[in-house]
Design an enzyme around this catalytic site. Structure first.
Site, PDB file in Angstrom:
ATOM      1  N   ARG A  48     -13.491-105.734 -26.954  1.00 49.12           N
ATOM      2  CA  ARG A  48     -14.963-104.576 -27.038  1.00 49.12           C
ATOM      3  C   ARG A  48     -15.817-105.899 -26.508  1.00 49.12           C
ATOM      4  O   ARG A  48     -17.072-105.363 -25.908  1.00 49.12           O
ATOM      5  CB  ARG A  48     -15.380-105.198 -28.825  1.00 49.12           C
ATOM      6  CG  ARG A  48     -14.706-103.506 -29.119  1.00 49.12           C
ATOM      7  CD  ARG A  48     -15.000-103.457 -31.146  1.00 49.12           C
ATOM      8  NE  ARG A  48     -15.016-101.959 -31.624  1.00 49.12           N
ATOM      9  CZ  ARG A  48     -14.778-101.973 -32.808  1.00 49.12           C
ATOM     10  NH1 ARG A  48     -15.717-102.819 -33.926  1.00 49.12           N
ATOM     11  NH2 ARG A  48     -14.636-100.792 -33.433  1.00 49.12           N
ATOM     12  N   LYS A 185      -6.838 -88.437 -43.580  1.00 48.45           N
ATOM     13  CA  LYS A 185      -7.976 -88.497 -44.697  1.00 48.45           C
ATOM     14  C   LYS A 185      -9.140 -86.766 -44.031  1.00 48.45           C
ATOM     15  O   LYS A 185      -9.617 -87.009 -42.782  1.00 48.45           O
ATOM     16  CB  LYS A 185      -8.995 -88.708 -44.921  1.00 48.45           C
ATOM     17  CG  LYS A 185      -8.824 -89.860 -46.481  1.00 48.45           C
ATOM     18  CD  LYS A 185     -10.062 -91.010 -46.559  1.00 48.45           C
ATOM     19  CE  LYS A 185      -9.411 -92.477 -47.494  1.00 48.45           C
ATOM     20  NZ  LYS A 185     -10.319 -93.252 -47.850  1.00 48.45           N
ATOM     21  N   GLY A 343     -10.594 -97.062 -32.741  1.00 51.41           N
ATOM     22  CA  GLY A 343      -9.835 -97.142 -33.855  1.00 51.41           C
ATOM     23  C   GLY A 343      -7.752 -97.639 -34.190  1.00 51.41           C
ATOM     24  O   GLY A 343      -7.735 -97.820 -32.886  1.00 51.41           O
ATOM     25  N   GLY A 366     -15.533 -94.111 -35.498  1.00 49.68           N
ATOM     26  CA  GLY A 366     -16.782 -93.416 -36.216  1.00 49.68           C
ATOM     27  C   GLY A 366     -17.706 -93.335 -35.111  1.00 49.68           C
ATOM     28  O   GLY A 366     -18.622 -92.063 -35.259  1.00 49.68           O
TER      29      GLY A 366
END
Length: 393
Positions: A48, A185, A343, A366
């Site tokens: 990043r 999830k 992620g 996200g």
């Protein structure tokens, strides 16, 4: 979303002359840290930081005095020695000398609360603002949505590229468009799946969330993850007319056993089997089986555009990493244009030394999902479009 994803968003070229000016750059340096035996922290993965360097260097070249600002970890609105920016600052100094870095933005409760007073303290003395933190563009935090209300603002080079790539594959992807969505999830990705089902030619669902789809189809899933509150949503998607590929075989763990890293004394516990179709009572599906992996890889290999977000199994346990490995290699070697959300997918590519093989690796897991779900409307993007220097018309 317009046909031009960047329409109305101010870019670096839309800023006034920066010679001698002070520029605040919101970056996403929420990077993993490594602690040595003495407790000293260093940056474990500087992906990043490197992603922001072209913007930081361009601003320096234009004569600006540049200060970067970021959060790190999840401090509870107060200083926390575990999340001080010193190790990140050291790495930034080594990669891009001349750029200052503030202390952790989330040490102040005003950041998460989007407190106007905190915004004013943050921008005090600055002449312009650049957002190079796509990874948190889905957060309405003070440092994201506040500065564009008061300063000439722009999207950083990487931020703009994120919008261009993700917006482009939603608007005009090369066909066939195949999306691979994994993870545990279902609740976190259900709305994204609904949007993708209207955009893609083939939707591949793996990971723990796949078992709710299988259950919705009437399959017995043993002790696997299942979100019973969303069975009807899964049935609706399966009946939507979109081609949806689900696992046909599963790598499963026997009843009573646990998964994860092995213990030093006992190693791995429990028998693992590849099971086709229904899972027996008590067995837990933790990875797609070899037939499913091969079918998914074939679909990816035939695609003109591939979007991948989320692992296909519990890949942190090597016994259940094979499905993710096969799909990752298929994405990396696909002849079409490949886009990978950050992620866990990025972590898998890193472990497999495939990070440089994909067409585009997003800095925001996200945020990239939220971008798709909202079809381009995120707080950070909307704030830039509302800046006083944003292009109109």
């Amino acid at each position: 979303m317009t046909t031009d994803p960047l329409r109305g968003i101010p870019l670096l070229s839309d800023l006034p002359t920066l010679e001698g000016k002070r520029v605040l750059v919101r970056v996403d340096f929420n990077v993993p840290l490594h602690l040595d035996v003495r407790g000293n922290a260093t940056v474990a993965d500087d992906f990043r930081i490197n992603a922001a360097l072209p913007t930081l260097r361009r601003l320096l070249e234009e004569g600006a005095e540049v200060t970067a600002a970021s959060h790190l970890g999840r401090p509870s609105g107060a200083p926390d020695p575990r999340w001080e920016m010193d190790p990140v600052r050291d790495r930034l100094d080594a990669l891009c000398p001349g750029v200052a870095l503030t202390e952790n933005l989330r040490f102040d409760p005003g950041e998460k609360a989007n407190d106007p007073a905190f915004v004013q303290r943050l921008i005090d003395g600055y002449d312009a603002y650049v957002d190079e933190a796509f990874g948190v563009a889905h957060r309405a935090d003070a440092s994201i949505v506040g500065p564009p209300q008061f300063l000439p603002s722009a999207a950083g080079l990487r931020f703009a590229r994120e919008i261009e790539v993700l917006g482009g594959i939603l608007e005009a992807p090369a066909r066939p468009f195949v999306a691979v969505v994994g993870g545990a999830k279902l609740a976190d990705k259900l709305e994204v799946l609904k949007v993708l089902a209207t955009k893609v030619d083939t939707l591949i669902v793996g990971g723990g969330m796949a078992f709710t789809f299988l259950a919705a189809r009437g399959q017995h899933i043993g002790n696997s993850l299942c979100d019973e509150t969303r069975l009807e949503d899964c049935r609706a998607l399966l009946e939507s007319g979109t081609r949806i590929l689900l696992p046909t075989d599963t790598r499963a763990l026997e009843p009573g056993a646990s998964f994860g890293p092995p213990s030093e004394r006992d190693g791995y516990k429990g028998s693992v089997k590849v099971i086709e179709g229904d899972l027996p009572d008590g067995w837990t599906g933790l990875d797609i089986g070899p037939d499913s992996a091969a079918a998914f890889a074939t679909a990816v290999g035939d695609a003109g555009t591939v979007l991948w977000n989320g692992p296909l199994g519990a890949f942190e346990d090597p016994r259940f990493a094979e499905g993710t490995r096969v799909v990752a290699e298929a994405v990396a070697h696909a002849p079409g244009f490949s886009v990978v959300g950050g992620g866990d997918s990025a972590s898998a590519l890193e472990e497999l030394c495939l990070k440089d093989k994909v067409g585009y690796l997003s800095t925001g897991g996200g945020a990239s999902l939220s971008f798709i779900e909202s079809e381009g409307h995120l707080p950070g993007i909307d704030a830039l479009r509302a800046a006083s220097n944003a292009p109109r018309g």
